[in-house]
Design a protein around this motif. Structure first.
Motif, PDB file in Angstrom:
ATOM      1  N   LYS A   1     -11.339   9.754  -4.816  1.00 38.25           N
ATOM      2  CA  LYS A   1     -11.166   8.312  -4.892  1.00 38.25           C
ATOM      3  C   LYS A   1      -9.684   7.975  -4.800  1.00 38.25           C
ATOM      4  CE  LYS A   1     -12.264   4.230  -7.652  1.00 38.25           C
ATOM      5  NZ  LYS A   1     -12.903   3.719  -8.888  1.00 38.25           N
ATOM      6  N   ALA A   2      -9.346   7.031  -3.907  1.00 40.69           N
ATOM      7  CA  ALA A   2      -7.941   6.698  -3.662  1.00 40.69           C
ATOM      8  C   ALA A   2      -7.350   5.881  -4.795  1.00 40.69           C
ATOM      9  CB  ALA A   2      -7.814   5.927  -2.354  1.00 40.69           C
TER      10      ALA A   2
ATOM     11  N   PRO B   1      -0.549   5.181  -7.453  1.00 35.38           N
ATOM     12  CA  PRO B   1      -1.126   6.242  -6.608  1.00 35.38           C
ATOM     13  C   PRO B   1      -1.882   7.248  -7.468  1.00 35.38           C
ATOM     14  CG  PRO B   1       1.152   5.814  -6.005  1.00 35.38           C
ATOM     15  CD  PRO B   1       0.910   5.082  -7.291  1.00 35.38           C
ATOM     16  N   LYS B   2      -2.941   7.799  -6.916  1.00 35.28           N
ATOM     17  CA  LYS B   2      -3.751   8.763  -7.657  1.00 35.28           C
ATOM     18  C   LYS B   2      -3.428  10.168  -7.196  1.00 35.28           C
ATOM     19  CE  LYS B   2      -7.602   7.715  -9.303  1.00 35.28           C
ATOM     20  NZ  LYS B   2      -9.004   7.268  -9.563  1.00 35.28           N
ATOM     21  N   ALA B   3      -3.120  11.043  -8.151  1.00 37.81           N
ATOM     22  CA  ALA B   3      -2.768  12.423  -7.831  1.00 37.81           C
ATOM     23  C   ALA B   3      -3.966  13.182  -7.283  1.00 37.81           C
ATOM     24  CB  ALA B   3      -2.236  13.133  -9.072  1.00 37.81           C
ATOM     25  N   VAL B   4      -3.726  13.989  -6.268  1.00 31.53           N
ATOM     26  CA  VAL B   4      -4.722  14.945  -5.790  1.00 31.53           C
ATOM     27  C   VAL B   4      -4.517  16.212  -6.611  1.00 31.53           C
ATOM     28  CG1 VAL B   4      -5.527  16.312  -3.833  1.00 31.53           C
ATOM     29  CG2 VAL B   4      -4.763  13.955  -3.465  1.00 31.53           C
ATOM     30  N   LYS B   5      -5.385  16.428  -7.575  1.00 29.92           N
ATOM     31  CA  LYS B   5      -5.222  17.556  -8.484  1.00 29.92           C
ATOM     32  C   LYS B   5      -5.401  18.894  -7.781  1.00 29.92           C
ATOM     33  CE  LYS B   5      -6.705  14.952 -12.548  1.00 29.92           C
ATOM     34  NZ  LYS B   5      -7.695  14.864 -13.664  1.00 29.92           N
TER      35      LYS B   5
ATOM     36  N   SER C   1      -1.840   8.184   2.426  1.00 34.80           N
ATOM     37  CA  SER C   1      -1.384   9.484   1.938  1.00 34.80           C
ATOM     38  C   SER C   1       0.000   9.327   1.307  1.00 34.80           C
ATOM     39  CB  SER C   1      -1.286  10.485   3.084  1.00 34.80           C
ATOM     40  OG  SER C   1      -2.512  10.637   3.751  1.00 34.80           O
ATOM     41  N   VAL C   2       0.246  10.060   0.236  1.00 31.94           N
ATOM     42  CA  VAL C   2       1.536   9.989  -0.451  1.00 31.94           C
ATOM     43  C   VAL C   2       2.056  11.402  -0.701  1.00 31.94           C
ATOM     44  CG1 VAL C   2       2.789   9.182  -2.489  1.00 31.94           C
ATOM     45  CG2 VAL C   2       0.870   7.844  -1.598  1.00 31.94           C
ATOM     46  N   TRP C   3       3.285  11.665  -0.254  1.00 30.40           N
ATOM     47  CA  TRP C   3       3.942  12.947  -0.487  1.00 30.40           C
ATOM     48  C   TRP C   3       5.095  12.721  -1.442  1.00 30.40           C
ATOM     49  CZ3 TRP C   3       3.926  17.921  -0.741  1.00 30.40           C
ATOM     50  CH2 TRP C   3       5.104  18.654  -0.698  1.00 30.40           C
TER      51      TRP C   3
ATOM     52  N   SER D   1       1.471  15.272  -9.249  1.00 31.69           N
ATOM     53  CA  SER D   1       1.159  14.263  -8.226  1.00 31.69           C
ATOM     54  C   SER D   1       1.966  14.507  -6.953  1.00 31.69           C
ATOM     55  CB  SER D   1       1.451  12.859  -8.770  1.00 31.69           C
ATOM     56  OG  SER D   1       2.823  12.724  -9.116  1.00 31.69           O
ATOM     57  N   ILE D   2       2.272  15.771  -6.682  1.00 34.92           N
ATOM     58  CA  ILE D   2       3.025  16.071  -5.459  1.00 34.92           C
ATOM     59  C   ILE D   2       2.238  15.615  -4.229  1.00 34.92           C
ATOM     60  CG2 ILE D   2       2.162  18.446  -5.155  1.00 34.92           C
ATOM     61  CD1 ILE D   2       5.092  19.175  -4.347  1.00 34.92           C
ATOM     62  N   LEU D   3       0.913  15.690  -4.310  1.00 33.68           N
ATOM     63  CA  LEU D   3       0.025  15.105  -3.314  1.00 33.68           C
ATOM     64  C   LEU D   3      -0.733  13.971  -3.977  1.00 33.68           C
ATOM     65  CD1 LEU D   3      -1.541  18.385  -1.856  1.00 33.68           C
ATOM     66  CD2 LEU D   3       0.243  17.006  -0.788  1.00 33.68           C
ATOM     67  N   ALA D   4      -0.792  12.809  -3.315  1.00 33.03           N
ATOM     68  CA  ALA D   4      -1.471  11.659  -3.917  1.00 33.03           C
ATOM     69  C   ALA D   4      -2.020  10.747  -2.833  1.00 33.03           C
ATOM     70  CB  ALA D   4      -0.499  10.892  -4.817  1.00 33.03           C
ATOM     71  N   THR D   5      -2.823   9.773  -3.261  1.00 38.24           N
ATOM     72  CA  THR D   5      -3.371   8.772  -2.343  1.00 38.24           C
ATOM     73  C   THR D   5      -3.122   7.382  -2.912  1.00 38.24           C
ATOM     74  OG1 THR D   5      -5.559   8.870  -3.388  1.00 38.24           O
ATOM     75  CG2 THR D   5      -5.172  10.316  -1.500  1.00 38.24           C
TER      76      THR D   5
END
Length: 246
Positions: A44-45, A51-55, A85-87, A204-208
């Motif tokens: 889920k974004a 921003p939501k972290a991609v765990k 996408s968030v870096w 949260s290095i990768l997030a949406t």
């Protein structure tokens, strides 16, 4: 002797896994790169403000080659990541390419704090099975490294550098991965990937930050190919697809 691109295939599939579901991309020789399993947690974004972290993201893939044909090799991979996408590499410990080049073992390296993913690639060294260990390393705001360790047919430790650039409109980022010479041919023996698995995630290095109205994240992957024997360019092959989001 032909070029062999072990780390490029792993890098590309990791990038694809961030935004894509299972898909196969056919090359000009009939070879397919097939993603057999993808999971992203959570899927889920988030929002621009939160921003939501991609765990954790995980991917498993295999390389399919038609009977009687040799594998084309990959000298570069370009991956387009969708808007949303968030870096956040600039906010986390990072390591430089020069530091990685001089690194022999991550547990003994300052670069260990920059690690945010790992994986394994099974391959054939001519007719002998071999395994490569892959470590995904943060290089900061514009860089991601895919550090590859191979012990057979020779001991090799080297990073495959990935360069991130910001895009606009439909796309948020483009990741271009190139392969150093020492990972192209190992001990004079061709290395051909058969399957691999990679996972990544740290804080949260990768997030949406958003999901499109059609509830699909698009992605695009372009592979630059060479002939296995001559090194002659074979052009490019492109994959365009999407994965559901909410």
């Amino acid at each position: 002797m032909a070029h062999r691109k072990l780390a490029a295939t792993a890098a590309a599939l990791l990038g694809l896994a961030v935004v894509a579901g299972p898909v196969a991309a056919q090359t000009s020789s009939g070879t397919t790169i097939e993603v057999t399993k993808v999971s992203v947690s959570p899927n889920k974004a988030g929002t621009k403000k939160k921003p939501k972290a991609v765990k954790k993201l995980s991917v498993a893939a295999k390389v399919n080659v038609p009977d009687g044909q040799k594998r084309p090799v990959i000298n570069k991979i370009s991956v387009l990541f969708p808007k949303g996408s968030v870096w956040n590499g600039a906010k986390y410990p990072k390591c430089s390419q020069s530091q990685l080049t001089s690194t022999q073992e991550f547990p003994k390296s300052k670069c260990s704090k920059a690690v945010f993913g790992s994986g394994k690639a099974n391959a054939m060294a001519d007719t002998t099975p071999t395994v490569a260990k892959i470590t995904v390393v943060n290089g900061g705001a514009k860089n991601i490294y895919f550090y590859t360790e191979l012990d057979n047919p020779a001991v090799v430790r080297a990073p495959a550098p990935g360069k991130l650039t910001k895009k606009s409109g439909k796309w948020a980022y483009q990741l271009d991965v190139t392969i150093p010479d020492e990972l192209q041919i190992v001990g004079g023996v061709p290395i051909a990937v058969t399957d691999l698995a990679v996972s990544a995630g740290k804080g949260s290095i990768l997030a949406t930050s958003s999901c499109p109205k059609d509830k699909k994240w698009p992605f695009e992957v372009t592979a630059y190919l060479e002939d296995q024997d001559t090194g002659a360019p074979l052009g490019t092959t492109k994959t365009v697809d999407s994965t559901p989001c909410k």
